[in-house]
Design an enzyme around this catalytic site. Structure first.
Site, PDB file in Angstrom:
ATOM      1  N   ASP A 204       0.834  -1.190   0.000  1.00  0.00           N
ATOM      2  CA  ASP A 204       0.000   0.000   0.000  1.00  0.00           C
ATOM      3  C   ASP A 204       0.877   1.252   0.000  1.00  0.00           C
ATOM      4  O   ASP A 204       1.874   1.324   0.726  1.00  0.00           O
ATOM      5  CB  ASP A 204      -0.891  -0.022   1.247  1.00  0.00           C
ATOM      6  N   GLU A 272       1.735  -0.128  -4.904  1.00  0.00           N
ATOM      7  CA  GLU A 272       0.786   0.900  -5.328  1.00  0.00           C
ATOM      8  C   GLU A 272       1.502   2.244  -5.341  1.00  0.00           C
ATOM      9  O   GLU A 272       1.936   2.731  -4.298  1.00  0.00           O
ATOM     10  CB  GLU A 272      -0.397   0.959  -4.361  1.00  0.00           C
TER      11      GLU A 272
END
Length: 541
Positions: A204, A272
């Site tokens: 993330d 990401e």
């Protein structure tokens, strides 16, 4: 059970994202769980995917639905137990599916014991584990950095009489990656899950890990350069060029350490990259060589506007320019954006075409749960909203709940077979007719197209791992070749509802992919593509 060690399993892989709160509830509390995932793994395996990515299931106060971790090495009781997670691993591996989990390393929950200790004083053992800073002389925050969720990225803490950094919610303080002890603790988290059998990580906000140690202000961003790829247009986050609160060069050192931890396990990571201006460039930097991350994805195809042929080729050419030595992971939908069936207002034929397109792109692929059913964005009433992002910016931005409503398995009840209780988000009545059971019984359903597309990719090494060339946009038709070894495949896609003609490529070509609706050249030597039609052909000789 462990799968055979294959360090390149990720290259060209098809990864299926599971948002666990919304996949399958096994105990009737209205929230999906790990045991529910175990129950549905045979379905996932039937899609033909290579791996699953499970969004966070760690212990958390759930202010941001698991992306605020209070214990990295345990399962939140709402999702089950570590034994349930072990069952996910064992079942998936038995079915030939690898398991990736979502690691949220840039920040924790403010209820994590590390932060509780850190905020207690300026001189405790973890005082420097988070990003603390004194106010400016006038008492205002140390920098002009903004939070993705709105407002300043700094929160005053009366205990220490200092500000702490939070790039997201106030309850998500950022870890201080300039502290070696923090890095080592996070590397130990990775080892914990690798030793339990995971095959990789989705990382993330991978470009948010490290902040500028000098705490310099971000410069303003010219209005013509602003876009809403990362934050909604109503968020002033888009008004800055984010040079100092993220994207720092020191991040490479940590990524190399993480890769070294993963390497003995043959594990892979997909990062990401959240950046509206330099996302592809950073993706290329973070995946270059063999000592950083294997894959990253940026937000170009998660954008609000439907991509034109010119835009798609522009993105692919840009990747060749800035990430020639890297590897992209493509997605059209995920848990953070409106489902692309609605975002791009796609009729069923267009959804089929885009599924065929993405499996032909050079890189790996992520599908988001329900995408294979063609689920549109659910309309969630304000009183039912759970997402703090949507609650903050309503009604101009309705948040992410519309793409997070429960998976629909069968149409016989209002909960779609997801739960016997009251679901945490309402099941859209519009979704029920698109349930798995309904589509399994319809040979023409989108679900079967996704299965055929995935199988088609796996059947052709050129599509899995080959190079691409001849990138071209002609009107609203895009075309390119994919090549590996002695196999070359020509791919053409009409991304509009208007019929188009395409000049045939030189050479002798055999049409393939008929079960994906592949066109057939006519006697006049032209390729006539109907609305949303594709053509796949393999070069002969």
């Amino acid at each position: 059970m462990t799968l055979e060690l294959n360090r390149d399993w990720w290259r060209g892989a098809v990864i299926y994202q599971i948002y666990p709160r919304s996949y399958q509830d096994s105990n009737g509390d209205g929230i999906g769980d790990l045991a529910g995932i175990v129950e549905r793994l045979p379905y996932i395996a039937s899609l033909g995917v290579d791996a699953i990515w499970i969004s966070p299931f760690f212990t958390s106060p759930m202010k941001d639905f698991g992306y605020d971790v209070s214990d990295y090495c345990d399962v939140d009781p709402m999702f089950g137990t570590l034994a349930d997670f072990d069952a996910v691993i064992d079942t998936a591996h038995r079915l030939g599916v690898r398991v990736m989990i979502d690691l949220v390393l840039s920040h924790t929950s403010d209820q994590h014991p590390w932060f509780v200790e850190s905020r207690a004083s300026r001189d405790n053992a973890r005082a420097d584990w988070y990003v603390w800073a004194d106010p400016k002389p006038d008492g205002t925050p140390p920098t002009n950095w903004l939070s993705i969720f709105g407002g300043s990225a700094w929160q005053w803490d009366a205990r220490r009489e200092q500000y702490y950094l939070h790039n997201f919610l106030v309850s998500q303080p950022d870890l201080n990656f300039h502290n070696p002890d923090v890095q080592n603790a996070l590397l130990d988290v990775g080892r914990f899950w690798l030793n339990r059998g995971v095959d990789g990580f989705r990382l993330d906000t991978i470009n948010f890990y490290v902040h500028d140690i000098e705490l310099r202000d971000n410069p303003p961003l010219a209005p013509e350069l602003r876009n809403a790829t990362i934050a909604p247009s109503v968020n002033p986050y888009n008004h800055q060029e984010h040079l100092y609160d993220k994207n720092r060069p020191e991040n490479f050192d940590f990524l190399r350490k993480l890769r070294a931890v993963m390497e003995p396990f043959g594990a892979a990571a997909v990062g990401e990259v959240g950046d509206a201006q330099r996302g592809l460039e950073i993706m290329g930097q973070y995946t270059a060589g063999d000592d950083l991350m294997q894959m990253c994805y940026a937000f170009e195809f998660l954008a609000a506007d439907a991509p034109t042929a010119t835009r798609i080729i522009e993105v692919l050419n840009k990747v060749d320019e800035v990430a020639a030595d890297g590897w992209a992971c493509w997605a059209f939908s995920n848990h953070d954006v409106m489902r692309h069936a609605s975002r791009w207002n796609l009729p069923p034929a267009a959804q089929r075409m885009f599924a065929s397109l993405i499996i032909a792109l050079r890189g790996s692929v992520c599908f988001y749960q329900g995408e294979e059913l063609g689920l549109p964005e659910a309309d969630v009433a304000f009183e039912d909203l759970q997402d703090p992002y949507g609650i903050e910016f309503w009604p101009e931005f309705k948040g992410r709940d519309g793409c997070r409503t429960p998976m629909v398995w069968e149409p016989s009840n209002q909960n779609g077979g997801f739960t016997e209780g009251r679901p945490w988000l309402p099941v859209s009545s519009e979704h029920l007719a698109l349930s798995v059971t309904a589509q399994e019984q319809d040979p023409s359903a989108l679900l079967h197209h996704y299965r055929r597309a995935i199988a088609f990719r796996h059947a052709h090494p050129a599509l899995m791992t080959g190079d691409h060339g001849g990138l071209n946009a002609s009107g609203e038709v895009i075309s390119f070749t994919r090549s590996a070894g002695d196999e070359t495949i020509f791919c053409a896609f009409n991304i509009s509802d208007t019929p188009s003609d395409l000049e045939m490529p030189k050479g002798t070509w055999d049409t393939i992919g008929e079960d994906l609706g592949s066109a057939h050249p006519s006697a006049d030597g032209k390729l006539h593509l109907g609305p949303w039609q594709v053509w796949f052909a393999r070069k002969r000789g």
